[in-house]
Design a protein around this motif. Structure first.
Motif, PDB file in Angstrom:
ATOM      1  N   GLN A 133     -16.692  38.390 -25.550  1.00  0.00           N
ATOM      2  CA  GLN A 133     -16.284  36.993 -25.451  1.00  0.00           C
ATOM      3  C   GLN A 133     -15.640  36.714 -24.101  1.00  0.00           C
ATOM      4  OE1 GLN A 133     -14.003  35.254 -28.607  1.00  0.00           O
ATOM      5  NE2 GLN A 133     -15.266  36.127 -30.234  1.00  0.00           N
ATOM      6  N   LEU A 134     -14.764  37.596 -23.646  1.00  0.00           N
ATOM      7  CA  LEU A 134     -14.112  37.426 -22.352  1.00  0.00           C
ATOM      8  C   LEU A 134     -15.145  37.413 -21.233  1.00  0.00           C
ATOM      9  CD1 LEU A 134     -11.524  37.268 -20.670  1.00  0.00           C
ATOM     10  CD2 LEU A 134     -11.451  39.779 -20.685  1.00  0.00           C
ATOM     11  N   HIS A 135     -16.076  38.344 -21.278  1.00  0.00           N
ATOM     12  CA  HIS A 135     -17.114  38.443 -20.252  1.00  0.00           C
ATOM     13  C   HIS A 135     -18.008  37.211 -20.255  1.00  0.00           C
ATOM     14  CE1 HIS A 135     -20.290  40.049 -17.733  1.00  0.00           C
ATOM     15  NE2 HIS A 135     -21.160  39.944 -18.726  1.00  0.00           N
ATOM     16  N   TYR A 136     -18.466  36.799 -21.439  1.00  0.00           N
ATOM     17  CA  TYR A 136     -19.371  35.662 -21.539  1.00  0.00           C
ATOM     18  C   TYR A 136     -18.679  34.367 -21.134  1.00  0.00           C
ATOM     19  CZ  TYR A 136     -23.238  38.095 -23.909  1.00  0.00           C
ATOM     20  OH  TYR A 136     -24.299  38.902 -24.202  1.00  0.00           O
ATOM     21  N   ARG A 137     -17.444  34.185 -21.548  1.00  0.00           N
ATOM     22  CA  ARG A 137     -16.735  32.955 -21.214  1.00  0.00           C
ATOM     23  C   ARG A 137     -16.516  32.840 -19.711  1.00  0.00           C
ATOM     24  NH1 ARG A 137     -12.480  32.675 -26.345  1.00  0.00           N
ATOM     25  NH2 ARG A 137     -13.662  31.096 -27.513  1.00  0.00           N
ATOM     26  N   GLN A 138     -16.290  33.953 -19.052  1.00  0.00           N
ATOM     27  CA  GLN A 138     -16.187  33.931 -17.595  1.00  0.00           C
ATOM     28  C   GLN A 138     -17.511  33.502 -16.971  1.00  0.00           C
ATOM     29  OE1 GLN A 138     -14.856  37.937 -16.786  1.00  0.00           O
ATOM     30  NE2 GLN A 138     -12.675  37.376 -16.839  1.00  0.00           N
ATOM     31  N   LYS A 139     -18.600  34.032 -17.506  1.00  0.00           N
ATOM     32  CA  LYS A 139     -19.927  33.686 -16.993  1.00  0.00           C
ATOM     33  C   LYS A 139     -20.271  32.217 -17.244  1.00  0.00           C
ATOM     34  CE  LYS A 139     -21.880  37.718 -15.670  1.00  0.00           C
ATOM     35  NZ  LYS A 139     -22.622  37.940 -14.403  1.00  0.00           N
ATOM     36  N   LEU A 140     -19.733  31.646 -18.338  1.00  0.00           N
ATOM     37  CA  LEU A 140     -20.067  30.281 -18.739  1.00  0.00           C
ATOM     38  C   LEU A 140     -19.048  29.252 -18.269  1.00  0.00           C
ATOM     39  CD1 LEU A 140     -21.123  31.009 -22.441  1.00  0.00           C
ATOM     40  CD2 LEU A 140     -22.651  30.540 -20.522  1.00  0.00           C
ATOM     41  N   SER A 141     -18.027  29.701 -17.570  1.00  0.00           N
ATOM     42  CA  SER A 141     -16.917  28.809 -17.232  1.00  0.00           C
ATOM     43  C   SER A 141     -17.324  27.626 -16.362  1.00  0.00           C
ATOM     44  CB  SER A 141     -15.797  29.605 -16.538  1.00  0.00           C
ATOM     45  OG  SER A 141     -16.276  30.195 -15.338  1.00  0.00           O
ATOM     46  N   ASN A 142     -18.377  27.773 -15.580  1.00  0.00           N
ATOM     47  CA  ASN A 142     -18.817  26.688 -14.690  1.00  0.00           C
ATOM     48  C   ASN A 142     -19.878  25.791 -15.324  1.00  0.00           C
ATOM     49  OD1 ASN A 142     -17.118  27.509 -12.569  1.00  0.00           O
ATOM     50  ND2 ASN A 142     -18.632  29.001 -11.863  1.00  0.00           N
ATOM     51  N   PHE A 143     -20.159  26.013 -16.613  1.00  0.00           N
ATOM     52  CA  PHE A 143     -21.183  25.235 -17.306  1.00  0.00           C
ATOM     53  C   PHE A 143     -20.509  24.427 -18.412  1.00  0.00           C
ATOM     54  CE2 PHE A 143     -23.079  28.962 -15.454  1.00  0.00           C
ATOM     55  CZ  PHE A 143     -24.233  28.482 -14.851  1.00  0.00           C
ATOM     56  N   GLY A 144     -20.556  23.089 -18.279  1.00  0.00           N
ATOM     57  CA  GLY A 144     -19.778  22.236 -19.168  1.00  0.00           C
ATOM     58  C   GLY A 144     -20.479  21.776 -20.421  1.00  0.00           C
ATOM     59  N   ASP A 145     -21.757  21.402 -20.329  1.00  0.00           N
ATOM     60  CA  ASP A 145     -22.412  20.834 -21.499  1.00  0.00           C
ATOM     61  C   ASP A 145     -23.190  21.888 -22.281  1.00  0.00           C
ATOM     62  OD1 ASP A 145     -24.593  21.290 -19.898  1.00  0.00           O
ATOM     63  OD2 ASP A 145     -25.213  19.215 -19.725  1.00  0.00           O
ATOM     64  N   LEU A 146     -23.605  21.511 -23.485  1.00  0.00           N
ATOM     65  CA  LEU A 146     -24.260  22.460 -24.383  1.00  0.00           C
ATOM     66  C   LEU A 146     -25.553  23.001 -23.789  1.00  0.00           C
ATOM     67  CD1 LEU A 146     -24.468  23.878 -27.127  1.00  0.00           C
ATOM     68  CD2 LEU A 146     -25.590  21.816 -28.020  1.00  0.00           C
ATOM     69  N   ALA A 147     -26.364  22.124 -23.229  1.00  0.00           N
ATOM     70  CA  ALA A 147     -27.653  22.549 -22.678  1.00  0.00           C
ATOM     71  C   ALA A 147     -27.469  23.631 -21.621  1.00  0.00           C
ATOM     72  CB  ALA A 147     -28.398  21.352 -22.091  1.00  0.00           C
ATOM     73  N   ALA A 148     -26.529  23.402 -20.715  1.00  0.00           N
ATOM     74  CA  ALA A 148     -26.299  24.361 -19.634  1.00  0.00           C
ATOM     75  C   ALA A 148     -25.775  25.690 -20.174  1.00  0.00           C
ATOM     76  CB  ALA A 148     -25.318  23.774 -18.624  1.00  0.00           C
TER      77      ALA A 148
ATOM     78  N   VAL B 236     -26.210  27.027 -23.236  1.00  0.00           N
ATOM     79  CA  VAL B 236     -27.221  27.784 -23.978  1.00  0.00           C
ATOM     80  C   VAL B 236     -28.235  28.408 -23.019  1.00  0.00           C
ATOM     81  CG1 VAL B 236     -29.056  27.652 -25.702  1.00  0.00           C
ATOM     82  CG2 VAL B 236     -26.942  26.380 -26.056  1.00  0.00           C
ATOM     83  N   GLN B 237     -28.628  27.667 -22.002  1.00  0.00           N
ATOM     84  CA  GLN B 237     -29.580  28.217 -21.037  1.00  0.00           C
ATOM     85  C   GLN B 237     -28.966  29.385 -20.264  1.00  0.00           C
ATOM     86  OE1 GLN B 237     -32.288  25.066 -19.078  1.00  0.00           O
ATOM     87  NE2 GLN B 237     -30.580  23.854 -19.877  1.00  0.00           N
ATOM     88  N   GLN B 238     -27.688  29.277 -19.945  1.00  0.00           N
ATOM     89  CA  GLN B 238     -27.028  30.388 -19.266  1.00  0.00           C
ATOM     90  C   GLN B 238     -26.854  31.573 -20.205  1.00  0.00           C
ATOM     91  OE1 GLN B 238     -26.553  30.801 -16.217  1.00  0.00           O
ATOM     92  NE2 GLN B 238     -25.237  32.614 -16.168  1.00  0.00           N
ATOM     93  N   LEU B 239     -26.580  31.297 -21.485  1.00  0.00           N
ATOM     94  CA  LEU B 239     -26.518  32.372 -22.472  1.00  0.00           C
ATOM     95  C   LEU B 239     -27.842  33.140 -22.520  1.00  0.00           C
ATOM     96  CD1 LEU B 239     -24.665  31.079 -25.691  1.00  0.00           C
ATOM     97  CD2 LEU B 239     -24.174  33.166 -24.399  1.00  0.00           C
ATOM     98  N   ALA B 240     -28.938  32.393 -22.519  1.00  0.00           N
ATOM     99  CA  ALA B 240     -30.258  33.036 -22.534  1.00  0.00           C
ATOM    100  C   ALA B 240     -30.447  33.906 -21.308  1.00  0.00           C
ATOM    101  CB  ALA B 240     -31.354  31.975 -22.620  1.00  0.00           C
ATOM    102  N   GLU B 241     -29.961  33.448 -20.158  1.00  0.00           N
ATOM    103  CA  GLU B 241     -30.078  34.225 -18.930  1.00  0.00           C
ATOM    104  C   GLU B 241     -29.259  35.516 -19.024  1.00  0.00           C
ATOM    105  OE1 GLU B 241     -31.065  35.561 -15.211  1.00  0.00           O
ATOM    106  OE2 GLU B 241     -31.989  33.938 -16.381  1.00  0.00           O
ATOM    107  N   ILE B 242     -28.042  35.404 -19.557  1.00  0.00           N
ATOM    108  CA  ILE B 242     -27.198  36.594 -19.726  1.00  0.00           C
ATOM    109  C   ILE B 242     -27.880  37.597 -20.659  1.00  0.00           C
ATOM    110  CG2 ILE B 242     -25.003  37.460 -20.629  1.00  0.00           C
ATOM    111  CD1 ILE B 242     -23.786  34.733 -19.870  1.00  0.00           C
ATOM    112  N   ARG B 243     -28.380  37.091 -21.777  1.00  0.00           N
ATOM    113  CA  ARG B 243     -29.026  37.972 -22.749  1.00  0.00           C
ATOM    114  C   ARG B 243     -30.315  38.575 -22.189  1.00  0.00           C
ATOM    115  NH1 ARG B 243     -25.639  39.403 -26.797  1.00  0.00           N
ATOM    116  NH2 ARG B 243     -27.193  39.326 -28.458  1.00  0.00           N
ATOM    117  N   GLN B 244     -31.037  37.814 -21.394  1.00  0.00           N
ATOM    118  CA  GLN B 244     -32.242  38.332 -20.753  1.00  0.00           C
ATOM    119  C   GLN B 244     -31.890  39.515 -19.855  1.00  0.00           C
ATOM    120  OE1 GLN B 244     -35.378  37.682 -21.159  1.00  0.00           O
ATOM    121  NE2 GLN B 244     -36.337  38.579 -19.362  1.00  0.00           N
ATOM    122  N   GLN B 245     -30.821  39.383 -19.103  1.00  0.00           N
ATOM    123  CA  GLN B 245     -30.388  40.463 -18.219  1.00  0.00           C
ATOM    124  C   GLN B 245     -29.958  41.692 -19.007  1.00  0.00           C
ATOM    125  OE1 GLN B 245     -27.298  38.759 -15.772  1.00  0.00           O
ATOM    126  NE2 GLN B 245     -28.686  37.346 -14.744  1.00  0.00           N
ATOM    127  N   GLU B 246     -29.512  41.486 -20.247  1.00  0.00           N
ATOM    128  CA  GLU B 246     -29.074  42.602 -21.080  1.00  0.00           C
ATOM    129  C   GLU B 246     -30.211  43.222 -21.887  1.00  0.00           C
ATOM    130  OE1 GLU B 246     -25.855  41.090 -23.440  1.00  0.00           O
ATOM    131  OE2 GLU B 246     -24.448  41.104 -21.761  1.00  0.00           O
TER     132      GLU B 246
END
Length: 230
Positions: free
Chosen positions: A114-129, A131-141
């Motif tokens: 959660q700490l790692h993901y929230r840091q990665k998502l901190s610059n993304f404000g809306d839901l669309a952004a 979720v798309q960034q989440l997909a990118e993180i998960r793709q890298q993993e």
């Protein structure tokens, strides 16, 4: 990425494909695509057949189309990360500290994620952004993840009438690199769901709509926006 690897990834993420479909995506001739497919077939990674639903339709009109799919060995081309060691560690923790100790370990991992993901998502404000960034993180993993806006015509139609509100997003994971560990202890799967909910807290609810360990072909998560009145 070599064409053979691209073909394996396409068959993993898109399901059964014809030689022509693969050729179109890879910008090859059909003969070129077929050459790669035959090479993969010799390695036991892919196999062809006419048992696809569209093949039955084609058969009624004439010659059935050949569809290519991954074999068991082809699916194992995308291996679990350190699966054997992970299973040994999980079993060892359970024996030494019991189920409660294993649960504490899973909770600690979830908190770190959660700490790692929230840091990665901190610059993304809306839901669309997010979720798309989440997909990118998960793709890298290694999850072969993708996100799409529900019913926007770009994703698949595998989520039937689910009554999702406008603006809902779907996160799909075609591969689970921790599948061996999750099979041994499904609390890892519960932890993943809690992780996603924490990442979009206040913006959306999250439900798992398909589960790889419950006879699904992948894991899918529905992100439904929270209305302003809630």
């Amino acid at each position: 990425m070599a064409n053979n690897e691209k073909i394996l990834q396409l068959l993993k993420t898109k399901g059964q494909q014809t030689s022509q479909q693969l050729a179109d995506v890879l910008e090859l001739t059909m003969m070129g695509a077929r050459k790669h497919l035959l090479n993969l077939a010799e390695q036991g990674l892919v196999v062809s057949g006419t048992d696809h639903p569209e093949a039955a339709i084609a058969n009624s009109r004439g010659r059935p189309q050949q569809y290519w799919r991954l074999t068991k060995a082809g699916h194992q081309y995308f291996p679990d990360r350190h699966a054997d060691v992970s299973l040994q560690l999980i079993d060892g923790v359970r024996q030494l500290f019991g189920a409660a100790g294993l649960e504490q370990l899973i909770v600690q991992r979830e908190q770190q994620q959660q700490l790692h993901y929230r840091q990665k998502l901190s610059n993304f404000g809306d839901l669309a952004a997010k979720v798309q960034q989440l997909a990118e993180i998960r793709q890298q993993e290694g999850y072969l993840a993708e996100a799409y806006l529900l019913d926007n015509g770009l994703g698949d139609n595998s989520l039937p009438e689910i009554g999702a509100p406008d603006g809902s997003w779907v996160l799909v994971e075609h591969h689970c690199p921790i599948c061996a560990a999750a099979t041994l202890c499904q609390n890892f799967c519960r932890s993943e769901l809690q992780l996603f909910r924490a990442c979009v807290e206040g913006l959306a609810t999250v439900e798992r709509t398909e589960h790889l360990l419950s006879a699904g072909s992948r894991c899918a998560y529905l992100f439904s926006p929270v209305s302003l009145g809630n």
